[in-house]
Scaffold this motif. Structure first.
Motif, short mmCIF file in Angstrom:
data_model
loop_
_atom_site.label_atom_id
_atom_site.label_comp_id
_atom_site.label_asym_id
_atom_site.label_seq_id
_atom_site.Cartn_x
_atom_site.Cartn_y
_atom_site.Cartn_z
N PRO A 23 0.75 -1.30 0.10
CA PRO A 23 0.04 0.04 0.14
C PRO A 23 0.93 1.33 0.15
O PRO A 23 0.28 2.33 -0.30
CB PRO A 23 -0.72 -0.11 1.22
N SER A 24 2.11 1.21 0.46
CA SER A 24 3.03 2.67 0.31
C SER A 24 4.36 2.04 0.40
O SER A 24 4.58 0.98 0.68
CB SER A 24 2.67 2.98 1.85
N ASP A 25 5.31 3.10 0.18
CA ASP A 25 6.75 2.88 0.35
C ASP A 25 7.13 2.34 1.63
O ASP A 25 8.18 1.49 1.86
CB ASP A 25 7.62 4.33 -0.14
N VAL A 26 6.47 3.04 3.03
CA VAL A 26 6.78 2.53 4.21
C VAL A 26 6.60 1.13 4.11
O VAL A 26 7.60 0.20 4.83
CB VAL A 26 6.06 3.25 5.11
N ALA A 27 5.51 0.47 3.82
CA ALA A 27 5.35 -0.80 3.86
C ALA A 27 6.06 -1.72 3.17
O ALA A 27 6.40 -2.81 3.62
CB ALA A 27 3.60 -1.26 3.30
N TYR A 39 23.17 -11.95 -0.16
CA TYR A 39 24.18 -11.25 -0.59
C TYR A 39 23.59 -9.62 -0.95
O TYR A 39 24.28 -8.82 -1.25
CB TYR A 39 24.93 -11.76 -2.06
N GLY A 40 22.46 -9.28 -0.54
CA GLY A 40 22.07 -8.14 -0.70
C GLY A 40 20.87 -7.99 -1.57
O GLY A 40 20.64 -8.96 -2.34
N ALA A 41 20.13 -6.71 -1.60
CA ALA A 41 19.03 -6.69 -2.44
C ALA A 41 18.75 -5.13 -2.64
O ALA A 41 19.42 -4.23 -2.31
CB ALA A 41 17.76 -7.48 -1.75
N GLU A 42 17.93 -4.79 -3.71
CA GLU A 42 17.36 -3.47 -4.12
C GLU A 42 15.98 -3.52 -4.00
O GLU A 42 15.33 -4.46 -4.58
CB GLU A 42 17.99 -3.32 -5.38
N LEU A 43 15.20 -2.49 -3.56
CA LEU A 43 13.82 -2.34 -3.67
C LEU A 43 13.58 -1.30 -4.58
O LEU A 43 14.15 -0.07 -4.52
CB LEU A 43 13.27 -2.08 -2.11
N TRP A 44 12.72 -1.56 -5.64
CA TRP A 44 12.35 -0.36 -6.65
C TRP A 44 10.74 -0.42 -6.51
O TRP A 44 10.07 -1.21 -6.64
CB TRP A 44 12.76 -0.97 -7.90
N ARG A 45 10.47 1.00 -7.05
CA ARG A 45 9.09 1.34 -7.42
C ARG A 45 9.26 2.12 -8.79
O ARG A 45 9.68 3.01 -8.88
CB ARG A 45 8.45 2.29 -6.53
N GLY A 46 8.75 1.26 -9.71
CA GLY A 46 8.88 1.72 -11.14
C GLY A 46 10.24 2.19 -11.37
O GLY A 46 11.21 0.87 -11.37
N GLU A 47 10.81 2.96 -11.93
CA GLU A 47 12.13 3.50 -12.41
C GLU A 47 12.95 4.02 -11.08
O GLU A 47 14.18 4.36 -11.42
CB GLU A 47 12.13 4.40 -13.60
N LEU A 50 14.24 2.61 -4.44
CA LEU A 50 13.81 3.23 -2.83
C LEU A 50 15.09 2.99 -2.07
O LEU A 50 15.31 3.71 -1.12
CB LEU A 50 12.82 2.57 -2.41
N SER A 51 15.68 1.77 -1.84
CA SER A 51 16.60 1.46 -0.88
C SER A 51 17.57 0.39 -1.56
O SER A 51 17.06 -0.46 -2.20
CB SER A 51 15.94 1.01 0.34
N THR A 52 18.73 0.19 -0.99
CA THR A 52 19.51 -0.91 -1.28
C THR A 52 20.00 -1.64 0.21
O THR A 52 20.04 -0.79 1.11
CB THR A 52 20.92 -0.41 -1.78
N PHE A 53 19.84 -2.97 0.24
CA PHE A 53 20.03 -3.89 1.71
C PHE A 53 21.24 -4.69 1.44
O PHE A 53 21.53 -5.43 0.59
CB PHE A 53 18.60 -4.67 1.82
N SER A 54 22.07 -4.50 2.40
CA SER A 54 23.26 -5.22 2.32
C SER A 54 23.05 -6.70 3.04
O SER A 54 21.91 -6.66 3.89
CB SER A 54 24.44 -4.82 3.12
N GLY A 55 23.46 -7.74 2.85
CA GLY A 55 23.20 -9.12 3.31
C GLY A 55 24.40 -9.33 4.24
O GLY A 55 25.18 -8.98 4.03
N PRO A 56 23.99 -10.55 4.98
CA PRO A 56 24.98 -11.45 5.58
C PRO A 56 25.74 -12.15 5.01
O PRO A 56 25.56 -13.33 4.60
CB PRO A 56 24.16 -11.99 6.67
N MET A 57 26.96 -11.61 4.52
CA MET A 57 27.93 -11.99 3.59
C MET A 57 28.12 -13.46 4.30
O MET A 57 28.73 -13.52 5.31
CB MET A 57 28.83 -11.38 3.16
N THR A 58 28.15 -14.60 3.44
CA THR A 58 28.68 -15.77 3.82
C THR A 58 29.90 -16.21 3.08
O THR A 58 29.65 -16.01 1.86
CB THR A 58 27.53 -16.87 3.65
N PRO A 59 31.08 -16.56 3.43
CA PRO A 59 32.32 -16.94 2.85
C PRO A 59 31.92 -18.08 1.85
O PRO A 59 31.27 -18.88 2.39
CB PRO A 59 33.34 -17.09 3.94
#
Length: 67
Positions: A23-27, A39-47, A50-59
């Motif tokens: 329902p919203s960017d916050v949600a 390994y990380g992720a990115e959240l997008w709305r259209g083009e 919104l944010s980049t998330f780092s992951g718990p890197m595993t060797p």
């Protein structure tokens, strides 16, 4: 609203995508923050990224120390 959550691989490249309807960017940000991603992720709305998330890197096996 429609969001895309891109999961990254160990090389930092897009490995998979999940499409969400939130329902919203916050949600969407809250949902992304709870998501497991190695390994990380990115959240997008259209083009718009919104944010980049780092992951718990595993060797990788070759990077583990030998006793």
């Amino acid at each position: 609203m429609d969001y895309r959550f891109y999961l990254l691989n160990s090389a930092g490249k897009f490995a998979d995508v999940e499409e969400w309807n939130c329902p919203s960017d916050v949600a969407a940000m809250e949902r992304a923050a709870r998501h497991d991603h190695a390994y990380g992720a990115e959240l997008w709305r259209g083009e718009k990224r919104l944010s980049t998330f780092s992951g718990p890197m595993t060797p990788r096996p070759a990077e583990t120390s030998r006793a």
